[in-house]
Design an enzyme around this catalytic site. Structure first.
Site, PDB file in Angstrom:
ATOM      1  N   GLU A  54     -13.084  78.522  55.907  1.00 39.74           N
ATOM      2  CA  GLU A  54     -13.585  79.899  55.923  1.00 39.74           C
ATOM      3  C   GLU A  54     -13.726  80.424  54.493  1.00 39.74           C
ATOM      4  O   GLU A  54     -14.723  81.060  54.142  1.00 39.74           O
ATOM      5  CB  GLU A  54     -12.647  80.800  56.737  1.00 39.74           C
TER       6      GLU A  54
ATOM      7  N   GLU B 285      -8.769  77.798  57.493  1.00 37.99           N
ATOM      8  CA  GLU B 285      -8.756  78.880  56.508  1.00 37.99           C
ATOM      9  C   GLU B 285      -9.480  78.449  55.237  1.00 37.99           C
ATOM     10  O   GLU B 285     -10.266  79.217  54.667  1.00 37.99           O
ATOM     11  CB  GLU B 285      -7.318  79.283  56.195  1.00 37.99           C
TER      12      GLU B 285
ATOM     13  N   GLU C 121       3.190  89.128  69.170  1.00 34.58           N
ATOM     14  CA  GLU C 121       1.884  88.508  68.970  1.00 34.58           C
ATOM     15  C   GLU C 121       1.477  87.695  70.198  1.00 34.58           C
ATOM     16  O   GLU C 121       0.324  87.740  70.659  1.00 34.58           O
ATOM     17  CB  GLU C 121       1.916  87.587  67.745  1.00 34.58           C
TER      18      GLU C 121
ATOM     19  N   SER D 250      -8.773  86.651  56.865  1.00 36.45           N
ATOM     20  CA  SER D 250      -9.320  85.488  57.544  1.00 36.45           C
ATOM     21  C   SER D 250      -9.228  85.729  59.054  1.00 36.45           C
ATOM     22  O   SER D 250      -8.340  86.423  59.533  1.00 36.45           O
ATOM     23  CB  SER D 250      -8.483  84.274  57.158  1.00 36.45           C
TER      24      SER D 250
ATOM     25  N   CYS E 296      -1.843  84.518  58.883  1.00 36.00           N
ATOM     26  CA  CYS E 296      -0.940  83.765  59.752  1.00 36.00           C
ATOM     27  C   CYS E 296       0.326  84.536  60.087  1.00 36.00           C
ATOM     28  O   CYS E 296       1.171  84.043  60.808  1.00 36.00           O
ATOM     29  CB  CYS E 296      -0.593  82.427  59.112  1.00 36.00           C
TER      30      CYS E 296
ATOM     31  N   GLU F 105      -5.870  89.212  73.403  1.00 35.85           N
ATOM     32  CA  GLU F 105      -6.969  88.375  72.953  1.00 35.85           C
ATOM     33  C   GLU F 105      -6.506  86.964  72.574  1.00 35.85           C
ATOM     34  O   GLU F 105      -7.317  86.082  72.351  1.00 35.85           O
ATOM     35  CB  GLU F 105      -7.712  89.032  71.780  1.00 35.85           C
TER      36      GLU F 105
ATOM     37  N   LYS G 120       6.289  87.529  66.269  1.00 32.45           N
ATOM     38  CA  LYS G 120       5.541  86.562  67.064  1.00 32.45           C
ATOM     39  C   LYS G 120       5.776  86.732  68.549  1.00 32.45           C
ATOM     40  O   LYS G 120       4.975  86.303  69.375  1.00 32.45           O
ATOM     41  CB  LYS G 120       5.860  85.150  66.585  1.00 32.45           C
TER      42      LYS G 120
ATOM     43  N   CYS H  60       8.652  83.729  55.788  1.00 30.54           N
ATOM     44  CA  CYS H  60       9.343  83.511  57.054  1.00 30.54           C
ATOM     45  C   CYS H  60      10.785  83.055  56.897  1.00 30.54           C
ATOM     46  O   CYS H  60      11.584  83.235  57.811  1.00 30.54           O
ATOM     47  CB  CYS H  60       8.585  82.491  57.892  1.00 30.54           C
TER      48      CYS H  60
HETATM   49  S1  SF4 Z   1       8.779  85.903  59.946  1.00 29.31           S
HETATM   50 FE1  SF4 Z   1       7.983  87.636  58.845  1.00 29.31          FE
HETATM   51  S2  SF4 Z   1       6.608  86.740  57.372  1.00 29.31           S
HETATM   52 FE2  SF4 Z   1       6.971  85.202  58.912  1.00 29.31          FE
HETATM   53  S3  SF4 Z   1       5.348  85.492  60.350  1.00 29.31           S
HETATM   54 FE3  SF4 Z   1       7.062  86.654  61.088  1.00 29.31          FE
HETATM   55  S4  SF4 Z   1       6.677  88.678  60.296  1.00 29.31           S
HETATM   56 FE4  SF4 Z   1       5.402  87.317  59.135  1.00 29.31          FE
END
Ligand code: SF4
Ligand SMILES: Cc1cc2nc3c(=O)[nH]c(=O)nc-3n(C[C@H](O)[C@H](O)[C@H](O)COP(=O)(O)O)c2cc1C
Ligand code: SF4
Ligand code: SF4
Ligand code: SF4
Ligand code: SF4
Ligand code: SF4
Ligand code: SF4
Ligand code: SF4
Ligand code: FES
Ligand code: FES
Ligand code: FES
Lengths: 159, 632, 580
Positions: free
Chosen positions: C287, C284, C366, C324, C304, C371, C363, C509
């Site tokens: 970049e 990052e 995600e 990014s 992120c 991809e 996540k 987080c």
């Molecule tokens: S816990 Fe919340 S802030 Fe952290 S990556 Fe997941 S969604 Fe984003």
């Protein structure tokens, strides 16, 4: 594009024109929904999504509002809308019987539309013609002092 | 029309327009001497009721036929046909009134028009068969109907008298004079004083003193404030507010402007049900005319005060009559109420101080200002001043709108004005306050009605619905009917009402189906009281009233449903049985129509119902031409 | 101005505007609540007064008052424990339960449910008012969130959170009366909405109506598959929260015990996502430097946080070139594990399972983005479980967490700098990036590595850092509502910043949707952040570009930061999505 789509697009542009003219867009959601229902006859998902987009509000908000007000419907209505007043004055003068008769006649429940798409049956609360209770309203025309037996004959005129 | 620039000009106009309505006024002798009057050649005024009730019976057609026939006879420039708002006597509609003879015709149809023109208007012969027959002495009355005799019409003063779509007629009857005086001669504080002294309380249900509400809103500091007219009128079976808006829209607009001046608002909204197309149309016309005359808009009557009114439409949600819900609805949201405080007077529409007032409350304002606080305060009871409009309906002979001084008894309203119960059945109960109110038993018929007395007997004034019920009404079922309404109309926000009213309805259903127990009755009562105590808004707080009042006054009916499995009014279908009496001549009609095929008997012999299979649909009773089928 | 009142015969003095509830709490009188939630720092004040379990008696008032939303007034006399008030509360709870599946034993919220807890506290033994129960379809369409509207008590916290704080507006109350329920437009499954899967709604849901998708079973299956090498990585924010599930104070660092618990659970290798966070910084910062030097588009936004990524894809599809292109750290870790590590250890990546322990439910979604993998059938990360799910696994395995020895991560992907640790809290990513970017751009050593102005719970924070005579303008936003403000200013061309860090969750987080529930106590988040900063200070390496294992990775495998290889493996692209 099929002919039907052209008509739908025309309707959408009429709606969008209406929205563009509004001074305060977000506060006028209900006015917009009234207009949209007037144009489309009902408020299907795609219409609500367009409104959400145009007014820049989340679609959940639009559908939350639509689902709150009984005047708005997400189902297409029949060619004719038959309403029975179930306000108190009509209730004590026998509205329930009228409604039962209509349920039987159409074989549908209030809020539903006959299979042939001809009639939608609904109940509403007081149209202000309590003097004529019990009343039935077909496409806005009020029929008062009704007996269940008369229902069939009146509806025959709308076939 | 150029805008009216001062109170003086307004008064001149009043004189000028006077002749428009002169022959309709009782003191016909007062000849207007002013020379600047408009030419008026009409000798006869025919007033046709254009209220919703009468329009439903085709009063519009009557007007059209009238005009056509008058033209045919060359009378069009002598007889003027005027569409008015509701006369109040809706039961007997369509109503026609002929001036200056002051003759009142009822149940007129378009077929009667020619006869009225030829006999009455041309020959001067009253059409007797269209007169009201007074029920006791069977006397035909041209005027002075008992229906009107005990009424005092303040809020309804112009309904059925003027053409609501013609601002000139309103002006001729002192219209906008109060606004003119307020703007030119009074400080806002004076008006607050006057309204406080008059004792006027909100007619929307709560009964909150209007002067105090205005004062609070005036005192809240803000760059912007709003006036909202609550024309939601969701109470099923009530049509007072709509009738005022249909019959006299300017009185509400004028009062809104006065209120705007008093609290310091330049904008007003009328929140009106979309189901009221006629009222909407008349309001739209009235707003347009008022703007043209400079009575709404910028610098009203040449003063520095500007005020305009916009319509906002409801969309079928009873709870939107509640002021905070109404405000959210105007803001384009779900019409859910929020906790008070803060009250709208501090934090209302768009977060600004807002005074929400009811239609009828507004309609009372101009006369109070013109005639003075004392005049108004002299009418009514100690704590409830003035009059109240009731929508009298149900099992009563004269369904209609009545306006009576506070303190009038229910008996006077129902029997003297309303003509008593239909078919002389035994009066059982009067329900006031709609779904929020209670059912008043016969032994309270002589209680003088006002806010406090109604509350003390478990009902409430509400907005003015008054439904008469007779021996054929089952009070358990009535309670269930109202609960069904509240369950339907609950906004779903708070636990007490969202789940609570549903449970109340379920228990009532159980009882009406004959499956209730004494324990259920106990739960019903307990839950009803707790819901009243815990609900967020007035809807939930008052939803149990129909249950609590019927439990109080008609507990025996509940007990009969539970213990004897009987519904004495024979309404609850699970608890009635059908039987065939000796009157049966064996015509077989019932047997052929019974959906259950549970009627047996050979032709020309008495038939019998197998009650084990009967589903109590009532078809046999409706079909029998010999009155042989009975319910028991 | 202060107000004097009496609560249960005690005199209380509080500032004007205080609610009865807060006034009572100030003298240690507790009143139960369910719908009420005041997360002041997050600007969330759910005062909708819907549950009615906080009712109290106020002298002179006709009906009971909801204490959570009734302001006190001078001379007010309040009674919180009268028979009338208690009866009313119990009845409200009974009513709620009468329309609630009483399936606590199998509920994801069992023993962590505010409704259940209250029922226990009030000693509800029977429900007097039984009747129809709502029955709605459960929505398990997404990889992140399960919605079971049957367990919804209409507190509307999720709606307030999603609409007011996150400004995503997925939910609205719908319908009326008994049928009212909170749901997405047209009852769409969440997967077909603009939901970012940030999980903030479920972080505040008091019941089991909103929960994470449970992937514990999947992990057990892989652990028991002899053919698979199961590799686990743990995100920075997990180590300061996991202990809470075993009775530790919020913010307690349990890194060593966590590592040893993971080994005992049977993971073949235990690594640290922090390592990948350092790697992320390398990419990052490069970049950013690249954009600065080549006149690329500024500001640059961090990428992120998958919740944030999905947010801008739906809400700002016209600005996809601003963030990014770096993958999030755990995704970088996954791909490095399946390439570099696989190679090094002689493993077939097909037989490797990468499990991420994350504070996050986004996540989970995600990891399933097509991809983010070398091939569709080989995602970078295979399974994501949350801090809470890990806690459950440890409980399930009967491991006595508190008596575990402290162990260290495996190598070579286990080393990390202090910079990477603070990724777990708002402001941490940009602070970490600055430590590196500063040194790269100036060629000087950064002495003071703590950027205090970028820390704390303020919604938008900013700092100006002089670098090479140029003032770098930095901003940090957490919570998507704050992110929206910044993006709107970018769209309007009014944005003055050069680099911006955005985290979907308020607090970053540490406040993620997969963390142990805070039940409205935001001090927990502050304590977790403090834990991370403490860990940062205790590290001897505090800058990402000094992490020897990261440097080795470039040396041995990736080449230069921002190189072609790095691009192929560590960067990604975004998709414009509709707003629904
Ligand atoms: S816990 Fe919340 S802030 Fe952290 S990556 Fe997941 S969604 Fe984003
Ligand atoms: C459920 C509910 C429905 C109401 N409906 C109406 C209504 O239809 N019209 C009305 O004027 N007031 C209605 N009210 C009362 C309003 O909240 C408010 O008190 C009133 O409009 C104030 O005006 P007033 O002071 O002039 O009466 C309703 C209140 C509740 C709780
Ligand atoms: S009492 Fe009923 S209508 Fe009023 S807020 Fe509660 S649920 Fe809504
Ligand atoms: S009530 Fe209906 S079912 Fe019963 S006997 Fe009569 S027709 Fe048959
Ligand atoms: S319809 Fe009446 S008269 Fe005829 S068989 Fe039936 S009960 Fe007897
Ligand atoms: S949501 Fe709570 S009360 Fe409901 S089943 Fe789950 S644990 Fe039990
Ligand atoms: S709490 Fe009661 S019902 Fe639940 S498992 Fe234990 S004993 Fe059984
Ligand atoms: S996960 Fe986040 S975006 Fe999705 S509904 Fe919940 S709060 Fe809204
Ligand atoms: S889903 Fe959860 S947070 Fe949302 S309203 Fe229902 S119970 Fe409350
Ligand atoms: S109740 Fe039916 S018209 Fe009024
Ligand atoms: S509507 Fe005509 S008298 Fe009421
Ligand atoms: S906590 Fe007060 S009403 Fe829910």
């Amino acid at each position: 594009m099929s002919c039907k789509n052209v008509i739908v697009e025309e309707k959408f542009s009429e709606l969008e024109h209406f929205i563009d003219e509004l001074p305060d867009k977000q506060g006028d959601l209900i006015a917009v929904l009234h207009k949209a229902q007037e144009i489309f006859g009902y408020l299907p998902e795609e219409v609500q999504l367009r409104i959400a987009d145009k007014l820049d509000v989340p679609s959940a908000k639009v559908s939350g509002v639509v689902s709150f007000y009984s005047f708005f419907t997400m189902k297409p209505r029949g060619k004719h809308v038959v309403n029975v007043c179930t306000g108190t004055a009509c209730y004590v003068r026998g509205a329930e019987k009228l409604l039962n008769e209509l349920n039987k006649h159409f074989a549908i429940k209030p809020g539903e539309t006959t299979k042939d798409g001809e009639f939608t049956l609904d109940a509403l609360r007081c149209v202000g013609a309590c003097g004529l209770a019990p009343v039935m309203i077909v496409d806005g025309k009020v029929y008062g002092r009704l007996k269940p037996e008369q229902v069939k004959g009146i509806l025959a005129n709308y076939r | 029309m150029s805008k009216i620039a001062s109170l003086n000009e307004l008064s001149k106009l009043k004189n000028k327009f006077g002749p428009l309505i002169q022959i309709r006024q009782e003191n016909e002798k007062t000849i207007i001497t002013n020379t600047d009057v408009i030419d008026n050649s009409f000798k006869i005024h025919v007033l046709a009721c254009g209220g919703t009730g009468c329009q439903s019976s085709e009063s519009e057609l009557i007007v059209r036929v009238f005009q056509r026939e008058l033209e045919k006879r060359g009378l069009a420039n002598q007889v003027k046909v005027i569409t008015t708002g509701c006369f109040g006597f809706c039961e007997q509609g369509p109503i026609l009134k002929i001036h200056p003879d002051n003759v009142f015709y009822i149940q007129v149809s378009s077929k009667d028009v020619e006869e009225i023109i030829d006999e009455h208007l041309i020959k001067g012969q009253v059409v007797e068969r269209l007169l009201y027959v007074e029920p006791i002495h069977q006397e035909k009355l041209k005027t002075d109907l008992p229906f009107y005799n005990r009424q005092l019409r303040i809020a309804l003063r112009n309904c059925g008298l003027i053409a609501p779509e013609d601002i000139r007629e309103y002006i001729a009857l002192d219209g906008y004079q109060a606004l003119g005086q307020v703007l030119t001669e009074h400080k806002p504080e004076d008006i607050i004083d006057t309204i406080k002294k008059s004792g006027l309380r909100g007619r929307g249900g709560g009964g909150f003193p209007t002067g105090v509400k205005w004062e609070l809103t005036r005192k809240s500091a803000a760059d912007q404030k709003f006036i909202v007219c609550n024309a939601d009128e969701g109470d099923p079976g009530a049509f007072m507010d709509r009738s005022i808006l249909e019959g006299d829209p300017h009185s509400v607009l004028e009062a809104m402007a006065i209120a705007g001046y008093v609290i310091g608002a330049s904008k007003g909204y009328v929140y009106i049900r979309a189901e009221y197309p006629l009222a909407i149309k008349r309001l739209q016309i009235a707003i347009k005319e008022a703007r043209e005359y400079g009575l709404l808009g910028g610098s009203i009557l040449g003063s520095e005060f500007s005020f305009d009114v916009e319509l906002k439409y409801g969309a079928g949600a009873f709870v939107c009559g509640e002021e905070t819900a109404l405000i959210h609805s105007i803001e384009g949201k779900r019409g859910e109420p929020t906790v008070k405080p803060p009250f709208p007077a501090e934090n209302g529409l768009w977060g600004k101080p807002t005074s929400v007032n009811n239609v009828e409350t507004f309609a009372n304002i101009p006369p109070i200002i013109l005639k003075g606080a004392d005049w108004f305060a002299n009418i009514g009871t100690e704590k409830s001043k003035g009059t109240k409009v009731f929508a009298l309906a149900g099992k009563v002979n004269n369904v209609g709108l009545v306006e009576v001084p506070m303190g009038t008894t229910l008996r006077e309203i129902i029997f003297d004005i309303g003509g008593g119960t239909k078919e002389n059945k035994r009066f059982k109960s009067a329900q006031t306050g709609g779904p929020s109110g209670g059912c008043i038993p016969a032994h309270y018929l002589d209680i003088p009605i006002d806010y406090e007395s109604l509350a003390s007997i478990g009902s409430m004034m509400g907005s003015g619905g008054l439904i008469v019920m007779d021996e054929d009404d089952c009070m358990v079922n009535v309670a269930k009917f109202f609960l069904e309404f509240t369950v339907d109309e609950s906004c779903g926000r708070c636990t007490a009402c969202r789940v609570g009213t549903k449970r109340l309805h379920e228990i009532l259903t159980k009882i009406t189906e004959g499956k209730g127990t004494l324990e259920d009755l106990d739960k019903l009562e307990r839950l009803a009281l707790i819901i009243k105590d815990t609900s967020l808004c007035g809807l939930g707080q008052s939803a149990p009233n129909p249950i609590l009042s019927t439990l109080e006054y008609f507990r025996d009916e509940y007990l009969a449903h539970i213990l004897d499995k009987k519904c004495s009014a024979k309404v609850c279908s699970n608890l009635v049985e059908y039987d065939i009496t000796d009157l049966c001549c064996g015509c077989t009609l019932c047997a052929r129509n019974c959906p259950q095929n549970c009627i047996s008997g050979s032709p020309r012999n008495k038939h019998v119902i197998d009650n084990n299979r009967c589903i109590k649909c009532g078809v046999c009773l409706d079909n029998c031409r010999f009155d042989a089928v009975i319910r028991k | 101005m202060t107000i004097n009142l009496t609560i249960n015969d005690m005199s209380v003095t509080v500032p004007e505007g205080t609610t009865i509830l807060d006034a009572a709490r100030s003298v240690n009188i507790s009143i139960p609540t369910l719908c009420y939630l005041n997360l002041h720092e997050m600007k969330l004040n759910n005062k909708i007064s819907s549950c009615r379990v906080c009712m109290v008696e106020v002298e002179g008032r006709r009906n009971l008052a909801p204490s959570c939303s009734t302001p006190v007034f001078e001379g007010m006399v309040v009674k919180t424990e009268t028979h009338r008030a208690i009866e009313a509360r119990r009845t409200m709870l009974e009513l709620l339960l009468s329309d609630h599946p009483k399936s606590c034993l199998t509920c994801a919220k069992n023993l962590d449910c505010e409704l259940q807890k209250l029922a226990a506290e009030l000693g509800i033994r029977e429900i007097s008012f039984e009747g129809e129960e709502s029955s709605y379809q459960k929505d398990a369409s997404s990889f992140s969130i399960v919605r079971d509207p049957n367990k919804c008590i209409m507190c509307r916290r999720c709606e307030t959170m999603c609409s007011d704080v996150q400004t995503v507006g997925v939910y609205s109350a719908s319908g009326r009366g008994f049928q009212t329920v909170v749901k997405p437009a047209f009852d769409r499954p969440l997967i077909k909405t603009s939901c970012t899967f940030c999980g903030q709604c479920l972080a505040v849901c008091p019941t089991g109506a909103l929960t994470e998708v449970d992937h514990v079973g999947k992990v057990w299956r892989e652990l028991n598959n002899p053919k698979k090498t199961v590799i686990v990585q743990t995100a920075p924010a997990v180590r300061v929260a996991l202990g809470e599930l075993f009775g530790a104070d919020p913010g307690t660092l349990v890194t060593g015990k966590m590592v040893s618990a993971l080994r005992r659970l049977g993971f073949d290798m235990v690594f640290d996502t922090d390592f990948a966070a350092d790697l992320t910084i390398m990419e990052e910062a490069s970049e950013f430097a690249h954009r600065l030097e080549h006149g690329g588009r500024l500001p640059i936004l961090t990428s992120c946080c998958p919740g944030w990524v999905k947010f801008f894809e739906h809400q700002f599809p016209d600005l996809l070139d601003i963030p990014s292109s770096c993958k999030s750290p755990h995704e970088m870790f996954g791909v490095v594990a399946k390439t570099f590590l696989a190679n090094k250890m002689g493993l077939d990546p097909k037989n490797m399972v990468v499990v991420s322990i994350m504070p996050c439910v986004a996540k989970k979604y995600e990891a399933a983005r097509p991809e983010l993998g070398q091939k569709p059938e080989m995602p970078d990360v295979d399974i994501v479980i949350t801090t809470r799910e890990l806690g459950r696994m440890i409980h399930e395995a009967g491991i006595d967490f508190n008596s575990l020895p402290e162990e260290d991560f495996d190598r070579p992907l286990g080393e990390s700098s202090g910079a990477s640790v603070i990724f777990g809290t708002t402001g941490g990513v940009i602070e970490a990036a600055l430590r590196t970017a500063y040194e790269w751009l100036t060629g000087e050593t950064l002495e003071k590595v703590d950027f205090e102005s970028l820390r704390g719970m303020e919604g938008v924070k900013e700092a100006v850092i002089p670098i090479n005579g140029h003032n770098l303008r930095i901003a940090v936003a957490h919570g998507l509502g704050n992110a929206r403000k910044i993006l709107e200013s970018i769209r309007a061309g009014e944005c003055q910043y050069d680099a911006i860090e955005i985290m979907a969750c308020p607090g970053g987080c540490i406040g993620g949707g997969g963390q142990p529930y805070h039940h409205g106590n935001l001090e927990i988040l502050t304590a977790r952040a403090a834990g991370l900063y403490k860990e940062d200070r205790s590290k001897h390496i505090r800058k990402s570009h000094e992490n020897p294992e990261v440097l080795a990775l470039y040396d041995e495998f990736l080449g230069e930061p921002y190189s072609e290889m790095a691009h192929k493996l560590l960067h990604t692209s975004y998709t414009a999505r509709k707003r629904l």
